[in-house]
Design an enzyme around this catalytic site. Structure first.
Site, PDB file in Angstrom:
ATOM      1  N   GLU A  91       0.824  -1.203   0.000  1.00 51.53           N
ATOM      2  CA  GLU A  91       0.000   0.000   0.000  1.00 51.53           C
ATOM      3  C   GLU A  91       0.864   1.262   0.000  1.00 51.53           C
ATOM      4  O   GLU A  91       1.935   1.293   0.598  1.00 51.53           O
ATOM      5  CB  GLU A  91      -0.874   0.056   1.256  1.00 51.53           C
ATOM      6  CG  GLU A  91      -2.017  -0.920   1.276  1.00 51.53           C
ATOM      7  CD  GLU A  91      -2.847  -0.786   2.549  1.00 51.53           C
ATOM      8  OE1 GLU A  91      -2.666   0.209   3.288  1.00 51.53           O
ATOM      9  OE2 GLU A  91      -3.674  -1.675   2.806  1.00 51.53           O
ATOM     10  N   CYS A 104       2.689   8.523   2.045  1.00 48.73           N
ATOM     11  CA  CYS A 104       3.099   7.535   3.039  1.00 48.73           C
ATOM     12  C   CYS A 104       3.547   6.280   2.304  1.00 48.73           C
ATOM     13  O   CYS A 104       2.757   5.684   1.554  1.00 48.73           O
ATOM     14  CB  CYS A 104       1.929   7.225   3.979  1.00 48.73           C
ATOM     15  SG  CYS A 104       2.326   5.994   5.253  1.00 48.73           S
ATOM     16  N   CYS A 111       4.845  -7.347   8.052  1.00 48.05           N
ATOM     17  CA  CYS A 111       5.577  -6.767   9.186  1.00 48.05           C
ATOM     18  C   CYS A 111       5.730  -7.796  10.293  1.00 48.05           C
ATOM     19  O   CYS A 111       4.792  -8.541  10.597  1.00 48.05           O
ATOM     20  CB  CYS A 111       4.818  -5.539   9.703  1.00 48.05           C
ATOM     21  SG  CYS A 111       5.660  -4.646  11.030  1.00 48.05           S
ATOM     22  N   CYS A 115       2.564  -5.426  16.416  1.00 53.61           N
ATOM     23  CA  CYS A 115       1.724  -4.561  17.247  1.00 53.61           C
ATOM     24  C   CYS A 115       0.293  -5.096  17.182  1.00 53.61           C
ATOM     25  O   CYS A 115      -0.262  -5.278  16.089  1.00 53.61           O
ATOM     26  CB  CYS A 115       1.779  -3.122  16.757  1.00 53.61           C
ATOM     27  SG  CYS A 115       3.435  -2.407  16.831  1.00 53.61           S
ATOM     28  N   CYS A 118      -2.568  -3.345  15.009  1.00 52.23           N
ATOM     29  CA  CYS A 118      -2.232  -2.872  13.661  1.00 52.23           C
ATOM     30  C   CYS A 118      -2.627  -3.854  12.570  1.00 52.23           C
ATOM     31  O   CYS A 118      -2.318  -5.056  12.647  1.00 52.23           O
ATOM     32  CB  CYS A 118      -0.728  -2.598  13.586  1.00 52.23           C
ATOM     33  SG  CYS A 118      -0.179  -1.945  12.012  1.00 52.23           S
ATOM     34  N   GLY A 163       5.342  -2.265   7.451  1.00 50.97           N
ATOM     35  CA  GLY A 163       6.710  -2.661   7.764  1.00 50.97           C
ATOM     36  C   GLY A 163       7.395  -1.731   8.745  1.00 50.97           C
ATOM     37  O   GLY A 163       6.904  -0.653   9.074  1.00 50.97           O
ATOM     38  N   GLU A 164       8.548  -2.162   9.229  1.00 53.11           N
ATOM     39  CA  GLU A 164       9.388  -1.385  10.134  1.00 53.11           C
ATOM     40  C   GLU A 164      10.592  -0.861   9.340  1.00 53.11           C
ATOM     41  O   GLU A 164      11.460  -1.633   8.929  1.00 53.11           O
ATOM     42  CB  GLU A 164       9.855  -2.259  11.305  1.00 53.11           C
ATOM     43  CG  GLU A 164      11.035  -1.727  12.093  1.00 53.11           C
ATOM     44  CD  GLU A 164      10.843  -0.323  12.660  1.00 53.11           C
ATOM     45  OE1 GLU A 164      11.656   0.565  12.332  1.00 53.11           O
ATOM     46  OE2 GLU A 164       9.867  -0.109  13.409  1.00 53.11           O
ATOM     47  N   SER A 195       9.346   6.796  10.601  1.00 50.10           N
ATOM     48  CA  SER A 195       8.748   6.316  11.847  1.00 50.10           C
ATOM     49  C   SER A 195       9.304   4.943  12.205  1.00 50.10           C
ATOM     50  O   SER A 195       9.392   4.062  11.348  1.00 50.10           O
ATOM     51  CB  SER A 195       7.226   6.242  11.705  1.00 50.10           C
ATOM     52  OG  SER A 195       6.634   5.713  12.875  1.00 50.10           O
ATOM     53  N   SER A 218       7.003   5.339  17.521  1.00 50.22           N
ATOM     54  CA  SER A 218       5.718   4.793  17.946  1.00 50.22           C
ATOM     55  C   SER A 218       5.854   4.299  19.381  1.00 50.22           C
ATOM     56  O   SER A 218       6.401   3.219  19.614  1.00 50.22           O
ATOM     57  CB  SER A 218       5.301   3.644  17.025  1.00 50.22           C
ATOM     58  OG  SER A 218       5.077   4.110  15.712  1.00 50.22           O
ATOM     59  N   ILE A 219       5.401   5.100  20.319  1.00 53.15           N
ATOM     60  CA  ILE A 219       5.567   4.760  21.731  1.00 53.15           C
ATOM     61  C   ILE A 219       4.346   4.012  22.267  1.00 53.15           C
ATOM     62  O   ILE A 219       4.458   2.956  22.851  1.00 53.15           O
ATOM     63  CB  ILE A 219       5.883   6.012  22.575  1.00 53.15           C
ATOM     64  CG1 ILE A 219       6.246   5.606  23.997  1.00 53.15           C
ATOM     65  CG2 ILE A 219       4.752   7.003  22.579  1.00 53.15           C
ATOM     66  CD1 ILE A 219       7.671   5.799  24.334  1.00 53.15           C
ATOM     67  N   HIS A 220       3.154   4.576  22.091  1.00 54.68           N
ATOM     68  CA  HIS A 220       1.852   3.942  22.322  1.00 54.68           C
ATOM     69  C   HIS A 220       1.551   3.519  23.760  1.00 54.68           C
ATOM     70  O   HIS A 220       0.418   3.132  24.057  1.00 54.68           O
ATOM     71  CB  HIS A 220       1.646   2.753  21.398  1.00 54.68           C
ATOM     72  CG  HIS A 220       1.742   3.093  19.946  1.00 54.68           C
ATOM     73  ND1 HIS A 220       1.173   4.234  19.401  1.00 54.68           N
ATOM     74  CD2 HIS A 220       2.362   2.450  18.907  1.00 54.68           C
ATOM     75  CE1 HIS A 220       1.426   4.270  18.107  1.00 54.68           C
ATOM     76  NE2 HIS A 220       2.139   3.210  17.774  1.00 54.68           N
ATOM     77  N   ASN A 296      -8.259   3.640  14.277  1.00 55.39           N
ATOM     78  CA  ASN A 296      -9.122   3.164  13.196  1.00 55.39           C
ATOM     79  C   ASN A 296      -9.378   1.680  13.421  1.00 55.39           C
ATOM     80  O   ASN A 296      -8.459   0.865  13.280  1.00 55.39           O
ATOM     81  CB  ASN A 296      -8.460   3.363  11.831  1.00 55.39           C
ATOM     82  CG  ASN A 296      -8.686   4.749  11.268  1.00 55.39           C
ATOM     83  OD1 ASN A 296      -9.784   5.277  11.342  1.00 55.39           O
ATOM     84  ND2 ASN A 296      -7.633   5.331  10.723  1.00 55.39           N
ATOM     85  N   CYS A 339      -3.717   1.619   8.158  1.00 47.43           N
ATOM     86  CA  CYS A 339      -2.567   1.136   7.414  1.00 47.43           C
ATOM     87  C   CYS A 339      -2.616  -0.383   7.304  1.00 47.43           C
ATOM     88  O   CYS A 339      -2.746  -1.092   8.295  1.00 47.43           O
ATOM     89  CB  CYS A 339      -1.283   1.568   8.121  1.00 47.43           C
ATOM     90  SG  CYS A 339       0.205   1.039   7.281  1.00 47.43           S
TER      91      CYS A 339
END
Length: 361
Positions: A91, A104, A111, A115, A118, A163-164, A195, A218-220, A296, A339
């Site tokens: 994407e 983006c 990935c 997470c 996600c 992905g990371e 990110s 990305s702390i979250h 989302n 995403c």
């Protein structure tokens, strides 16, 4: 399989052409045709000699992505699903802001970070994207804009897709150097944000690159117990390892870090988590910005979007503690906004189609 010409930085292209018997000035010509005139075929490079065109055509390709689906939102957001040469799909998203057009990009097929909230992590990592495949996402979007005839150009990039990025570090860096090159797309370093979910060793390496690219983390969650629950990567790089890496980055670059914090209803959106986050960032608040992200919802996922009151309380708590923050503006809510959502849906449809075909036989 030919590699993408977009995978070469200007210096790498120059060295390759010289090594294959071409003059040094050819690289500037080729670069100009690729990124300024944005041709889609080597034969369109009118002032490049035929032998060089033949050489390029034997070893490289310009197009490795095929547009499978294009979803357009009422707010101008466009989500692309591209098929790669090996049949995998990724994407890419174009978003419109008052400051310009941002894309983006995706860096991996799937990935492995895992997470739990996600959509990207539903499907495990298949492989890394090449630097050329990452650059071509920008070029495909720019070609889409060119076709509209409005003289618009991609002005900003966020490396926040599937992905990371730091798990594909070398290709990421080559991509950044290509899109930032002043002779080509010339997208300013300060208009590019990478990110990461927190691969601490790569954060040190990124700080030492000497580039002005923005970094988002990305702390979250503000504590290890909660962060490990929703982000598996915290087992490898808990806050005790992550925060020193952040401190090193800030000291080395003196550049602000954006902390991404996705708000999950009754999970990490209480006032106490806001207070803990403020404590965690207190000594670096002058170079910190917290981006609060309304969730989302994803199919077959237990998480829900936080209530507006909880979001406002979280925001106000951080502001009262001197932590600059904002609630992210949402884009593409009338299409597959999350995403990885479009990709996951398409892969499931393909699986169902194949299963139906087998049953029919």
């Amino acid at each position: 399989m030919k590699q993408s010409i977009y995978g070469l930085t200007f210096d790498q292209l120059t060295d390759w052409l010289i090594d294959h018997g071409e003059k040094k000035f050819r690289s500037k010509q080729v670069w100009d045709w690729l990124y300024q005139k944005r041709v889609t075929d080597f034969t369109q490079m009118k002032n490049v000699n035929q032998s060089c065109i033949d050489l390029l055509d034997r070893h490289f390709t310009i197009e490795t992505l095929t547009e499978e689906i294009k979803q357009e939102s009422k707010d101008g957001t466009v989500k692309f699903l591209f098929k790669l040469d090996d049949g995998n799909v990724i994407e890419t998203v174009l978003m419109r802001f008052n400051y310009g057009l941002s894309v983006c990009v995706t860096t991996q097929v799937g990935c492995n970070i895992g997470c739990s909230f996600c959509a990207s992590g539903i499907l495990r990592k298949n492989r890394d994207l090449s630097s050329g495949e990452i650059v071509e996402q920008i070029m495909q979007v720019q070609h889409h804009l060119d076709a509209q005839g409005q003289d618009e150009r991609v002005s900003h990039i966020v490396v926040m897709g599937i992905g990371e990025p730091f798990d594909n570090y070398d290709n990421l860096i080559d991509f950044l150097r290509v899109v930032n090159d002043q002779k080509g797309l010339s997208i300013g370093a300060r208009h590019i944000t990478v990110s990461t979910s927190g691969i601490a060793p790569k954060m040190y390496e990124f700080a030492d690159e000497g580039i002005q690219i923005n970094l988002a983390l990305s702390i979250h969650a503000p504590n290890n117990e909660l962060r490990t629950k929703i982000m598996k990567i915290n087992r490898a790089y808990p806050l005790e390892k992550l925060m020193p890496a952040i401190d090193y980055y800030l000291e080395k670059t003196n550049r602000r870090i954006t902390f991404e914090y996705i708000l999950l209803k009754d999970v990490n959106d209480h006032k106490k988590e806001a207070e803990q986050l403020a404590d965690l960032l207190n000594d670096k608040r002058h170079l910190s910005y917290v981006n609060l992200i309304p969730y989302n919802p994803v199919a077959d996922n237990p998480y829900e979007r936080s209530e507006k009151e909880a979001i406002l309380t979280f925001y106000q708590t951080l502001m009262d503690r001197g932590i600059k923050c904002g609630v992210r503006t949402e884009h593409g809510t009338d299409i597959d906004a999350a995403c990885g959502q479009l990709r996951s849906k398409q892969i499931e449809k393909e699986k169902a189609r194949k299963k139906k075909k087998v049953q029919a036989n």
